[in-house]
Enzyme design. Structure first.
Site, short mmCIF file in Angstrom:
data_model
loop_
_atom_site.label_atom_id
_atom_site.label_comp_id
_atom_site.label_asym_id
_atom_site.label_seq_id
_atom_site.Cartn_x
_atom_site.Cartn_y
_atom_site.Cartn_z
CG HIS A 357 -2.19 -0.87 0.70
ND1 HIS A 357 -2.29 -2.20 1.01
CD2 HIS A 357 -3.24 -0.58 -0.10
CE1 HIS A 357 -3.38 -2.69 0.44
NE2 HIS A 357 -3.98 -1.73 -0.23
NE ARG A 464 -6.32 1.41 -2.47
CZ ARG A 464 -5.81 1.61 -3.70
NH1 ARG A 464 -5.63 2.84 -4.15
NH2 ARG A 464 -5.47 0.58 -4.44
CB CYS A 670 -10.38 0.38 -9.12
SG CYS A 670 -10.78 -0.97 -8.00
C1 PEP Z 1 -6.99 -4.08 -5.52
O1 PEP Z 1 -6.88 -5.02 -4.76
O2 PEP Z 1 -6.69 -4.12 -6.74
C2 PEP Z 1 -7.49 -2.79 -5.03
C3 PEP Z 1 -7.76 -1.80 -5.83
O3 PEP Z 1 -7.61 -2.65 -3.69
P1 PEP Z 1 -6.39 -2.42 -2.66
O4 PEP Z 1 -5.14 -2.23 -3.46
O5 PEP Z 1 -6.73 -1.24 -1.84
O6 PEP Z 1 -6.38 -3.69 -1.89
#
Ligand code: PEP
Ligand code: MG
Length: 750
Positions: A357, A464, A670
């Site tokens: 993240h 998010r 996304c």
């Molecule tokens: C994903 O998993 O592709 C997503 C967009 O969510 P995150 O990266 O926040 O888990």
């Protein structure tokens, strides 16, 4: 055995330089394996096909640095070339044997050698020799285990050696975290809670360092005396004496003197203290008497207490260089908040990968990041000049003029590309054959939405919501959440804004809601938590629906949906909240559109059922890739295996798109793939016409869309689906991009 092994590894990790480390290894091995001789050959950095004798014991020391062997040459070269141990009772009889003249090894025909391997690269060979008595299986296993453990230590010591002794430019390799390049000065993160994380720093203000050290020590002393006093009624006298003994240690003696000596030599107080504590703890840990060896932990404990106070006294940490490159063992999303946004130029993290993240956050902020750099000498990097190359996942430590010139040139080219792309901001994203694609931004990581609006974003495809939860020390109230959501819905008035319900767990922890699990990514995450805690879910959905009143652009997205039951439960709660708010405000409120993230493999195979329950689906390629390929998205050891262009991931996405089309359910993407120019090509080829990405990727994606026809992208995808692995697919798409003169979109200048 394990004790001996730990001791050697510990000694090597503490060695000030690579030569000392290697001598330590040869001496310890000669002793522990009752060998007559021990040698270490290491591959040359400038020519890894050649190994040089770097250290020996029991042989003529004059040959160190003089003997060179090519891979495959002699017994040692053969061990390296075959990456396999050899245990010989008569080495001179081996057909590859090569006697090193004047070494003295002729007297020791029995030889056991093992390769030193790190990340598939053969770094060198360790061998031990004897005049008589063959090495047994246990000894072979011991040497193999040691070599495997030492590989990392040797890599680290080499890296450190180049850093501290020569100050020369050298490159370290990790994985590409977030695109872009930066030149700046390292700021090592220091959370001040453990000694290990204290970076080395120099000081020009010795008096103030001495002063803060003395203040910290005297505060801890006072605390210890008080604690001893308080405990007197509850603990036996000898236990209370421990507190007094601690206080005694801080009242003078070598712990204090050695630290002050180091400060007087120009080092800042925390690293002077760390070194002194480590040295004292090490001496105790080596003692045979288990009681005394255990005192090493007491000293470290004391060390941490003083360190905590010391960090409160320190203010120097807050001086961020203008072009700060944030460096840490594990840089986290919340660490970024500590750096003033104007100063943050780049990130290097020893752990993590492109879909951690923090990397996604860096990408959103337009900050280049290099993740997962093995054996990065983090503590020694503070204040050191660095180049970060977030395109190919490399960094230069102490870059020389040549490297700086090269990167300044790249940065100029990168700027030119950015300028050029800005011209596209008001254009619609349409393919040559007039297929319209809607481009949205991923947000939630920063409050400033101006760059998104400036880039021509058509809405927020993924907000998010977890970051506002992560930066607090308690759950945000409904009112606090309302303000945050209202702000984003208002800013993008007239455009869709997809707010995702809380997706914590996995690598997104909440300090005030600790979850201890062996497998966090397979555990309590996303909707699994919020459905188990409906009070959290309900508060959040209430804030979202209230924030939407009078604006009406809210869409709600549910993360980590793995089956129908989770959707049923979520929809039930959302409907209930809507009814409640209707009652409160006395007017009819339409239900916002509700979507499901498709990021868990089970959802791919239930796409039909899911589509029947929701208004839209959004593919989370980050998690989908992690779960389909069984590759932890944060783990640098397997980062090479993680690719959203893997044919299996592409096939799964085709299945999702087919299912969604059959049900007339809009589908968007996304995950990070949506912002990768090569990913854009693949996703359009599947028929996807809605992409949400970090704002920095938006104009690049638009450029790609404007440059290809939908029909040729459909054909390319068919080719890709026939290919056996991700690298071939990547190469194919990169080649096509290059043919259109757009190679610079994935790597300016190269
Ligand atoms: C994903 O998993 O592709 C997503 C967009 O969510 P995150 O990266 O926040 O888990
Ligand atoms: Mg996800």
């Amino acid at each position: 055995m394990i004790h001996r092994l730990h001791r050697i590894v510990q000694e090597v990790n503490r060695a000030p330089d690579i030569d000392t480390a290697l001598v330590l290894i040869t001496e310890s091995l000669t002793r522990d394996l009752t060998a007559d001789a021990c040698t270490i050959f290491l591959a040359r950095k400038d020519d890894p096909e050649v190994m040089v004798l770097q250290a020996c014991s029991g042989l003529n020391p004059a040959i160190v640095g003089k003997v060179e062997l090519r891979m495959g040459q002699g017994v040692i070269g053969t061990i390296a070339a075959r990456a396999e141990a050899m245990n010989l009772t008569n080495a001179p009889a081996h057909k590859k044997f090569l006697l090193v003249p004047e070494s003295g090894e002729a007297d020791f025909p029995i030889l056991l050698g093992v390769p030193i391997i790190a990340h598939r690269d053969v770094l060198g060979v360790i061998s031990v020799q004897r005049a008589e008595n063959a090495f047994n299986e246990d000894e072979e296993a011991y040497l193999t285990t040691l070599a495997a453990q030492l590989a990392n230590s040797i890599e680290r010591a080499e890296s450190l050696g180049r850093l501290t002794t020569q100050q020369t430019s050298h490159m370290v390799k990790g994985v590409a975290g977030a695109p872009g390049m930066a030149i700046g000065v390292a700021m090592v993160l220091n959370r001040g809670v453990n000694l290990d994380s204290v970076p080395d720093k120099k000081t020009s203000d010795i008096d103030s360092e001495l002063d803060s050290f003395r203040k910290a020590v005297s505060k801890v002393c006072e605390e210890l005396m008080l604690q001893a006093e308080k405990m007197r009624d509850h603990l036996p006298e000898e236990e209370c004496a421990l507190f007094l003994a601690y206080a005694q240690m801080l009242s003078g003696g070598s712990l204090i003197d050695d630290t002050e000596k180091s400060i007087n030599a120009g080092n800042w107080a925390p690293s002077s203290w760390r070194e002194t504590v480590e040295q004292h703890a090490y001496v105790f840990s080596q003692m045979e008497d288990p009681y005394l060896a255990e005192r090493a932990n007491d000293i470290r404990d004391l060390g941490v207490r003083v360190l905590r106070k010391l960090m409160l006294e320190q203010s120097t940490f807050l001086d961020f260089p203008d072009q700060t490159i944030l460096v840490g063992d594990e840089v986290t999303a919340t660490d970024l908040a500590d750096v003033p946004p104007d100063c943050l130029s780049g990130i290097i993290s020893a752990h993590g990968s492109s879909s951690s993240h923090v990397a996604i956050l860096a990408h959103a902020l337009g900050i280049p990041a290099v993740m997962g750099v093995p054996n990065l000498p983090v503590k020694q990097l503070d204040g050191v000049k660095l180049v970060v190359d977030g395109y190919n996942g490399s960094a230069f430590i102490n870059p020389d003029k040549l490297v700086l010139d090269e990167y300044n040139q790249y940065l100029e080219e990168e700027n030119a590309i950015e300028q050029d792309l800005m011209g596209l901001k008001n254009e619609s994203a349409v393919t040559i054959d007039k297929h319209r694609v809607s481009l949205m931004v991923n947000s939630g990581l920063m409050s400033d939405h101006t760059p998104s609006l400036r880039s021509g974003a058509e809405g927020v495809g993924l907000y998010r919501t977890e970051i506002p939860f992560q930066v607090r020390d308690r759950f945000p109230s409904e009112e606090e959440q309302y303000q945050i959501y209202r702000n984003v819905l208002e800013t993008f008035k007239g455009m869709p804004v997809v707010l995702r319900t809380l997706d914590v767990g996995g690598d997104k922890p909440l300090s005030y809601f600790p979850i201890n699990e062996a497998n966090p990514f397979l555990g309590w995450r996303g909707v699994r938590i919020t459905l188990d805690h409906p009070e959290i879910f309900i508060t959040q959905v209430r804030a979202m629906i209230r924030a939407n009143l009078g604006i009406n652009n809210l869409e709600i997205l549910l993360p980590m949906i793995s089956g129908k039951a989770e959707l049923d439960d979520s929809l039930f709660l959302i409907n209930r909240v809507r009814d409640e708010i209707e009652e409160e405000c006395g007017e009819k409120i339409g239900l916002p559109k509700i979507g499901a993230m498709i990021e868990v493999p089970s959802a791919v195979y239930q796409i039909d059922d899911i589509c029947k329950l929701v208004d839209f689906v959004s593919i989370g390629t980050n998690d989908l890739t992690q779960y389909l390929l069984a590759v932890d998205r944060n783990n640098e050891n397997v980062a090479d295996l993680y690719s959203s262009l893997h044919p299996a991931v592409l096939k799964a996405m085709c299945q999702i798109v087919r299912g969604a089309l059959d049900n007339d359910t809009p589908v968007s993407v996304c995950g990070e793939l949506a912002g990768d120019p090569l990913g854009v090509m693949a996703l359009l080829g599947m028929g996807i016409d809605s992409l949400s990405m970090s704002v920095g990727s938006l104009l690049r994606a638009k450029k790609v869309i404007l440059s290809f026809s939908y029909s040729e992208l459909t054909e390319m995808l068919q080719q890709a689906l026939q290919m056996p692995d991700a690298s071939m697919i990547r190469e194919m798409y990169a080649g096509k991009l290059d043919e259109r003169g757009l190679g610079g979109l994935i790597r300016a200048g190269k």
